[in-house]
Design an enzyme around this catalytic site. Sequence first.
Site, PDB file in Angstrom:
ATOM      1  N   LYS A 178      26.986   9.403  21.570  1.00 52.04           N
ATOM      2  CA  LYS A 178      25.655   9.668  21.022  1.00 52.04           C
ATOM      3  C   LYS A 178      25.920  10.423  19.714  1.00 52.04           C
ATOM      4  O   LYS A 178      26.964  11.045  19.569  1.00 52.04           O
ATOM      5  CB  LYS A 178      24.864  10.550  22.013  1.00 52.04           C
ATOM      6  CG  LYS A 178      23.393  10.677  21.717  1.00 52.04           C
ATOM      7  CD  LYS A 178      22.594   9.494  22.229  1.00 52.04           C
ATOM      8  CE  LYS A 178      21.118   9.695  21.934  1.00 52.04           C
ATOM      9  NZ  LYS A 178      20.332   8.513  22.283  1.00 52.04           N
ATOM     10  N   GLY A 234       0.854  12.701  27.784  1.00 55.68           N
ATOM     11  CA  GLY A 234       1.362  12.026  26.594  1.00 55.68           C
ATOM     12  C   GLY A 234       1.099  10.539  26.670  1.00 55.68           C
ATOM     13  O   GLY A 234       1.476   9.880  27.648  1.00 55.68           O
ATOM     14  N   GLY A 273       1.669   8.159  23.874  1.00 60.22           N
ATOM     15  CA  GLY A 273       2.125   7.692  22.558  1.00 60.22           C
ATOM     16  C   GLY A 273       2.624   6.265  22.641  1.00 60.22           C
ATOM     17  O   GLY A 273       1.988   5.405  23.264  1.00 60.22           O
ATOM     18  N   ASN A 274       3.787   6.006  22.063  1.00 62.92           N
ATOM     19  CA  ASN A 274       4.294   4.633  22.001  1.00 62.92           C
ATOM     20  C   ASN A 274       4.536   4.026  23.379  1.00 62.92           C
ATOM     21  O   ASN A 274       4.021   2.967  23.705  1.00 62.92           O
ATOM     22  CB  ASN A 274       5.601   4.596  21.190  1.00 62.92           C
ATOM     23  CG  ASN A 274       5.342   4.852  19.725  1.00 62.92           C
ATOM     24  OD1 ASN A 274       4.326   4.428  19.190  1.00 62.92           O
ATOM     25  ND2 ASN A 274       6.241   5.571  19.066  1.00 62.92           N
ATOM     26  N   VAL A 275       5.322   4.719  24.201  1.00 62.35           N
ATOM     27  CA  VAL A 275       5.604   4.199  25.537  1.00 62.35           C
ATOM     28  C   VAL A 275       4.349   4.288  26.396  1.00 62.35           C
ATOM     29  O   VAL A 275       3.981   3.345  27.099  1.00 62.35           O
ATOM     30  CB  VAL A 275       6.767   4.969  26.213  1.00 62.35           C
ATOM     31  CG1 VAL A 275       6.988   4.448  27.629  1.00 62.35           C
ATOM     32  CG2 VAL A 275       8.046   4.854  25.406  1.00 62.35           C
ATOM     33  N   TYR A 295       1.185   4.218  25.815  1.00 59.23           N
ATOM     34  CA  TYR A 295       0.126   3.229  25.567  1.00 59.23           C
ATOM     35  C   TYR A 295       0.431   1.913  26.295  1.00 59.23           C
ATOM     36  O   TYR A 295      -0.421   1.366  27.005  1.00 59.23           O
ATOM     37  CB  TYR A 295      -0.021   2.985  24.060  1.00 59.23           C
ATOM     38  CG  TYR A 295      -1.081   1.970  23.725  1.00 59.23           C
ATOM     39  CD1 TYR A 295      -2.415   2.337  23.634  1.00 59.23           C
ATOM     40  CD2 TYR A 295      -0.745   0.634  23.519  1.00 59.23           C
ATOM     41  CE1 TYR A 295      -3.402   1.399  23.357  1.00 59.23           C
ATOM     42  CE2 TYR A 295      -1.722  -0.308  23.233  1.00 59.23           C
ATOM     43  CZ  TYR A 295      -3.045   0.074  23.155  1.00 59.23           C
ATOM     44  OH  TYR A 295      -4.011  -0.855  22.885  1.00 59.23           O
TER      45      TYR A 295
HETATM   46  P1  NAD Z   1       5.803   9.289  21.239  1.00 67.01           P
HETATM   47  O1  NAD Z   1       6.106  10.419  20.331  1.00 67.01           O
HETATM   48  O2  NAD Z   1       5.283   8.015  20.673  1.00 67.01           O
HETATM   49  O3  NAD Z   1       4.751   9.737  22.366  1.00 67.01           O
HETATM   50  C1  NAD Z   1       4.731  11.015  22.920  1.00 67.01           C
HETATM   51  C2  NAD Z   1       3.279  11.436  22.996  1.00 67.01           C
HETATM   52  O4  NAD Z   1       3.203  12.690  23.665  1.00 67.01           O
HETATM   53  C3  NAD Z   1       2.615  11.608  21.639  1.00 67.01           C
HETATM   54  O5  NAD Z   1       1.385  10.923  21.609  1.00 67.01           O
HETATM   55  C4  NAD Z   1       2.425  13.119  21.525  1.00 67.01           C
HETATM   56  O6  NAD Z   1       1.264  13.485  20.791  1.00 67.01           O
HETATM   57  C5  NAD Z   1       2.272  13.497  22.980  1.00 67.01           C
HETATM   58  N1  NAD Z   1       2.576  14.898  23.303  1.00 67.01           N
HETATM   59  C6  NAD Z   1       3.535  15.702  22.792  1.00 67.01           C
HETATM   60  N2  NAD Z   1       3.490  16.911  23.378  1.00 67.01           N
HETATM   61  C7  NAD Z   1       2.498  16.857  24.292  1.00 67.01           C
HETATM   62  C8  NAD Z   1       1.980  17.772  25.224  1.00 67.01           C
HETATM   63  N3  NAD Z   1       2.481  19.008  25.333  1.00 67.01           N
HETATM   64  N4  NAD Z   1       0.953  17.394  26.021  1.00 67.01           N
HETATM   65  C9  NAD Z   1       0.428  16.141  25.924  1.00 67.01           C
HETATM   66  N5  NAD Z   1       0.893  15.222  25.047  1.00 67.01           N
HETATM   67  C10 NAD Z   1       1.908  15.575  24.248  1.00 67.01           C
HETATM   68  O7  NAD Z   1       7.148   9.041  22.077  1.00 67.01           O
HETATM   69  P2  NAD Z   1       7.479   7.807  23.001  1.00 67.01           P
HETATM   70  O8  NAD Z   1       8.372   6.879  22.266  1.00 67.01           O
HETATM   71  O9  NAD Z   1       6.248   7.307  23.635  1.00 67.01           O
HETATM   72  O10 NAD Z   1       8.394   8.515  24.101  1.00 67.01           O
HETATM   73  C11 NAD Z   1       7.812   9.313  25.114  1.00 67.01           C
HETATM   74  C12 NAD Z   1       8.909   9.949  25.937  1.00 67.01           C
HETATM   75  O11 NAD Z   1       9.733   8.932  26.506  1.00 67.01           O
HETATM   76  C13 NAD Z   1       9.865  10.846  25.151  1.00 67.01           C
HETATM   77  O12 NAD Z   1      10.285  11.909  25.983  1.00 67.01           O
HETATM   78  C14 NAD Z   1      11.039   9.943  24.856  1.00 67.01           C
HETATM   79  O13 NAD Z   1      12.239  10.663  24.670  1.00 67.01           O
HETATM   80  C15 NAD Z   1      11.087   9.128  26.129  1.00 67.01           C
HETATM   81  N6  NAD Z   1      11.715   7.829  25.972  1.00 67.01           N
HETATM   82  C16 NAD Z   1      11.258   6.938  25.068  1.00 67.01           C
HETATM   83  C17 NAD Z   1      11.867   5.697  24.923  1.00 67.01           C
HETATM   84  C18 NAD Z   1      11.349   4.673  23.947  1.00 67.01           C
HETATM   85  O14 NAD Z   1      11.747   3.516  24.037  1.00 67.01           O
HETATM   86  N7  NAD Z   1      10.475   5.030  23.032  1.00 67.01           N
HETATM   87  C19 NAD Z   1      12.991   5.377  25.709  1.00 67.01           C
HETATM   88  C20 NAD Z   1      13.441   6.308  26.662  1.00 67.01           C
HETATM   89  C21 NAD Z   1      12.791   7.527  26.769  1.00 67.01           C
END
Ligand code: NAD
Length: 308
Positions: free
Chosen positions: A36, A135, A137-139, A141
């Site tokens: 990493k 939360g 966000g991306n995942v 939704y």
């Molecule tokens: P993202 O930033 O798009 O979504 C996270 C959401 O959480 C955002 O909308 C943000 O406003 C919200 N948020 C932050 N702090 C908060 C709180 N205290 N209370 C409520 N909401 C809060 O990120 P993502 O890509 O959706 O990833 C979400 C999680 O999944 C992260 O921990 C990331 O490390 C993990 N993850 C993501 C992926 C991926 O493919 N994107 C893969 C493995 C793990």
Amino acid sequence: MFSYVSNTEALSDVLRLSRGMTYKSALAGIALGGGKSVIIGNPHQDKSRQLLLAMGEFINSLSGTYITAEDSGTGVADMAIMGEKTPYVTGVVTGEEHGGDPSPITAYGVYQGIVASVAHQFKSNLQGVRIAMQGIGNVGYHLARQLISAGATVYAADINPANIQRAVNQLGVIEVPLDDIMSIDVDVLAPCALGGAINADSIDMIKAKVVAGAANNQLATVDMGLALKERGILYAPDYVINSGGIIDVYYQTKGIRDRKKVDAHVERIGDTLKTIFTRSDQTGHATSGIADQLAEEILAGDVQEMSA
Ligand code: NAD
């Protein structure tokens, strides 16, 4: 990319993350892991084209023993710049279902994991199951869309008003105040924001009997794994349930763009969780500890890869 306060802090984090990638890959049944990288700097202030090109050159100097992909503080556009200097970058493909943004495939894996967790804990499907997402966000939704399609009711809280509004308006998610999301009376709690959601302060508020979500490092401390089990809460270990993205990356590195193959592999996340849940039931150990143990057995060659 993160504003680490010292080289020591960055080194300790990158070692923790690389160990995590190794365990995640072992349980996902893919031949990746072991590495990493972190960039020391504020992603909103210190990121520049020169910096990303330098990172690309550095990755190229490792001749493919290390392959990078986007993660916290970096995105698809950053990977494309690094990709000008090295072929050892994934997540830069656009216009195809797999490649680029890993969130939809990660969400698909988390969905499969929630289905397996609900089946194990409640002996039911998702019809009528109440799920709280911290939360969206991306995942989150993409996950909410699939959960609602399967008949679940989704409650969510997000610090970003635009993200919660999008989910309310487009998906029919029910908004919950930020302070209530951990304690709301639901069946499943899905942490999908930042790490550390399950901690000494929050654990006794949780009414859900399943914790299964996308966030990395959901347990603030190792002992939270057993604390959840003692409260009768089934925990889907984070690095198992959220491995859809890395599985997709694996297929990208092999040049395989067959969506059905990737989906079929991601669907095996549910089987891996079932194995972990059963062993946890049999031994009384926390599911988080069982996942680590299984990964170590795979790495030692004692058992076959989980999903290979
Ligand atoms: P993202 O930033 O798009 O979504 C996270 C959401 O959480 C955002 O909308 C943000 O406003 C919200 N948020 C932050 N702090 C908060 C709180 N205290 N209370 C409520 N909401 C809060 O990120 P993502 O890509 O959706 O990833 C979400 C999680 O999944 C992260 O921990 C990331 O490390 C993990 N993850 C993501 C992926 C991926 O493919 N994107 C893969 C493995 C793990």
